[in-house]
Design an enzyme around this catalytic site. Structure first.
Site, short mmCIF file in Angstrom:
data_model
loop_
_atom_site.label_atom_id
_atom_site.label_comp_id
_atom_site.label_asym_id
_atom_site.label_seq_id
_atom_site.Cartn_x
_atom_site.Cartn_y
_atom_site.Cartn_z
N SER A 1 0.83 -1.20 0.00
CA SER A 1 0.00 0.00 0.00
C SER A 1 0.86 1.25 0.00
CB SER A 1 -0.89 0.02 1.24
OG SER A 1 -1.52 1.28 1.36
N TYR B 1 -1.09 -0.36 10.14
CA TYR B 1 -1.33 -0.80 8.76
C TYR B 1 -0.13 -0.47 7.87
CZ TYR B 1 -3.75 -0.96 4.20
OH TYR B 1 -4.12 -1.22 2.90
N LYS C 1 2.31 -3.05 5.86
CA LYS C 1 2.44 -3.00 4.40
C LYS C 1 3.87 -2.73 3.97
CE LYS C 1 -1.75 -3.79 2.82
NZ LYS C 1 -2.03 -5.12 2.24
N1 LIG Z 1 -8.99 -0.54 -1.47
C1 LIG Z 1 -7.87 0.19 -1.55
O1 LIG Z 1 -7.87 1.33 -2.05
C2 LIG Z 1 -6.57 -0.38 -1.06
C3 LIG Z 1 -5.45 0.46 -1.02
C4 LIG Z 1 -4.23 -0.06 -0.63
C5 LIG Z 1 -4.15 -1.41 -0.29
N2 LIG Z 1 -5.26 -2.19 -0.31
C6 LIG Z 1 -5.12 -3.59 0.06
O2 LIG Z 1 -5.76 -4.40 -0.89
C7 LIG Z 1 -6.22 -5.61 -0.27
C8 LIG Z 1 -7.70 -5.81 -0.56
O3 LIG Z 1 -8.43 -4.75 0.02
P1 LIG Z 1 -9.96 -4.42 -0.33
O4 LIG Z 1 -10.05 -2.95 -0.43
O5 LIG Z 1 -10.43 -5.27 -1.46
O6 LIG Z 1 -10.66 -4.86 1.05
P2 LIG Z 1 -11.96 -5.76 1.36
O7 LIG Z 1 -12.22 -5.57 2.82
O8 LIG Z 1 -13.04 -5.48 0.41
O9 LIG Z 1 -11.45 -7.25 1.10
C9 LIG Z 1 -10.53 -7.89 1.93
C10 LIG Z 1 -10.94 -9.36 2.04
O10 LIG Z 1 -9.95 -10.03 2.84
C11 LIG Z 1 -10.64 -11.00 3.64
N3 LIG Z 1 -9.83 -11.33 4.81
C12 LIG Z 1 -9.60 -10.56 5.91
N4 LIG Z 1 -8.83 -11.22 6.80
C13 LIG Z 1 -8.55 -12.42 6.24
C14 LIG Z 1 -7.79 -13.55 6.67
N5 LIG Z 1 -7.18 -13.54 7.87
N6 LIG Z 1 -7.68 -14.61 5.86
C15 LIG Z 1 -8.31 -14.63 4.66
N7 LIG Z 1 -9.07 -13.60 4.20
C16 LIG Z 1 -9.19 -12.51 4.99
C17 LIG Z 1 -11.94 -10.30 4.02
O11 LIG Z 1 -12.93 -11.23 4.42
C18 LIG Z 1 -12.29 -9.55 2.74
O12 LIG Z 1 -13.18 -10.27 1.93
C19 LIG Z 1 -5.88 -5.45 1.22
O13 LIG Z 1 -4.65 -6.07 1.50
C20 LIG Z 1 -5.75 -3.96 1.38
O14 LIG Z 1 -4.94 -3.61 2.50
C21 LIG Z 1 -6.47 -1.70 -0.68
#
Ligand SMILES: NC(=O)c1ccc[n+]([C@@H]2O[C@H](COP(=O)([O-])OP(=O)(O)OC[C@H]3O[C@@H](n4cnc5c(N)ncnc54)[C@H](O)[C@@H]3O)[C@@H](O)[C@H]2O)c1
Length: 309
Positions: free
Chosen positions: A151, A164, A168
């Protein structure tokens, strides 16, 4: 066309958000997918197997191949089980998208050790627990692709996200070493720093009106991250040991550079006053190199010092 015929990919956190989109696109291109998701809340509570099942149904309904995995990435047994699912169901493992994650926002002075540990356990420990058994499989077969989801919060900083961001940034460190050690075995490891509208964004903002009126949030469709993830997960991937940001259709390398800095004269030990006096050169970002490993930095300094051996 970049395809995944006869290949198997694990996508963690694939039941929702960005992970779901990666899984659908990999499956559309022929990969058999392990759709891993515990179906947790954004903060990591609760379990719901329907979350992974729905994505498996979506993939199979459109002619793809997928199996659900409900194991949590946050334990060694969970990581092992996810890899075992790929091997038992499909006989191999070619690509791992380490994407599962949780999120919350806490001021640094209020962050508790429990909250710190919980965040690290899912993101950083989870990346390790999954990637080590996967790496062993890939090393044996002489091929593998890791895409670790990091991230910009970790690389550049974000208020209220010490836990967080640390997790990351730790993933970037983990990737650096897997990339180096994996290279002779046909393994490539890179990170993606995504921006994508998901509940991580909507629940954090909490104001639907602010979301509706904001052009940036409309622009960061998760589908605009998938091309980069899919490329890095593929046989076509020609890069290793790199970080890439994907934001609203802008794809860009993120790197850690080492500036030329200031080399103290060797005829006396530099003092704190010398640092203050040369701060401009010490802190300058140009010229810089991007070391391929710690050794590149060491060799650059020894060259300047004229040290041999
Ligand atoms: N959305 C953004 O803009 C953004 C930005 C930077 C990084 N990220 C990263 O991208 C990834 C996906 O994020 P997102 O926005 O789709 O979030 P989201 O919450 O929609 O999806 C995350 C999924 O991970 C699952 N999860 C959580 N803990 C878990 C575990 N211990 N084992 C297995 N599954 C688990 C959840 O049930 C969920 O379905 C994450 O790592 C997040 O930190 C997202």
């Amino acid at each position: 066309m970049i395809d995944f015929a006869d290949q198997v990919a694990v996508v963690t956190g694939a039941g929702r958000g960005l992970g779901r989109v990666y899984a659908l696109e990999l499956a559309r291109r022929g990969a058999s997918i392990v759709v891993n998701d515990i179906g947790a809340t954004m903060h990591g509570g609760g379990l719901d197997t329907a979350v992974a099942d729905q994505v498996v149904d979506e993939i199979t309904a459109s002619g793809g191949t997928a199996v659900a995995s409900y194991d949590s990435v946050d334990s060694p047994a969970g990581g092992e089980a996810i890899v075992r699912t790929a091997l038992d169901e499909f006989g191999r493992l070619d690509a791992v998208i380490s994407n599962a994650g949780i999120f919350n926002s806490i001021a640094f002075d209020e962050l508790t050790p429990v909250e710190w540990r919980r965040m690290l356990s899912v993101h950083l420990d989870g990346a390790f627990y999954l990637s080590q058994p996967a790496y062993r499989v890939m090393k044996k077969q002489g091929y593998g692709r890791f895409v670790f989801i990091a991230s910009s919060a970790g690389m550049f900083g974000q208020h209220l996200e010490a836990h967080y961001a640390a997790a990351k940034a730790g993933i970037v460190g983990l990737t650096n070493v897997i990339a180096l050690e994996g290279e002779p075995h046909g393994i490539r490891a890179n990170t993606v720093l995504p921006f994508g509208i998901s509940r991580m964004v909507t629940e954090t903002l909490g104001d639907p009106k602010a979301l509706e009126d904001n052009g940036f949030f409309a622009a960061i469709r998760p589908e605009l991250v998938a091309p980069l993830v899919v490329y890095l997960a593929s046989r076509a991937c020609d890069v290793n040991h790199q970080n890439f940001s994907a934001c609203a259709g802008r794809f860009a390398r993120v790197f850690i550079g080492l500036s030329e800095g200031w080399l103290a004269p060797r005829d006396g030990d530099p003092t704190a006053e010398d640092i203050a006096g040369h701060l401009e050169a010490v802190a300058a970002t140009d010229p810089f190199t991007v070391p391929g490993s710690i050794y590149d930095e060491v060799f650059a300094v020894t060259r300047r010092l004229g040290v041999t051996g």
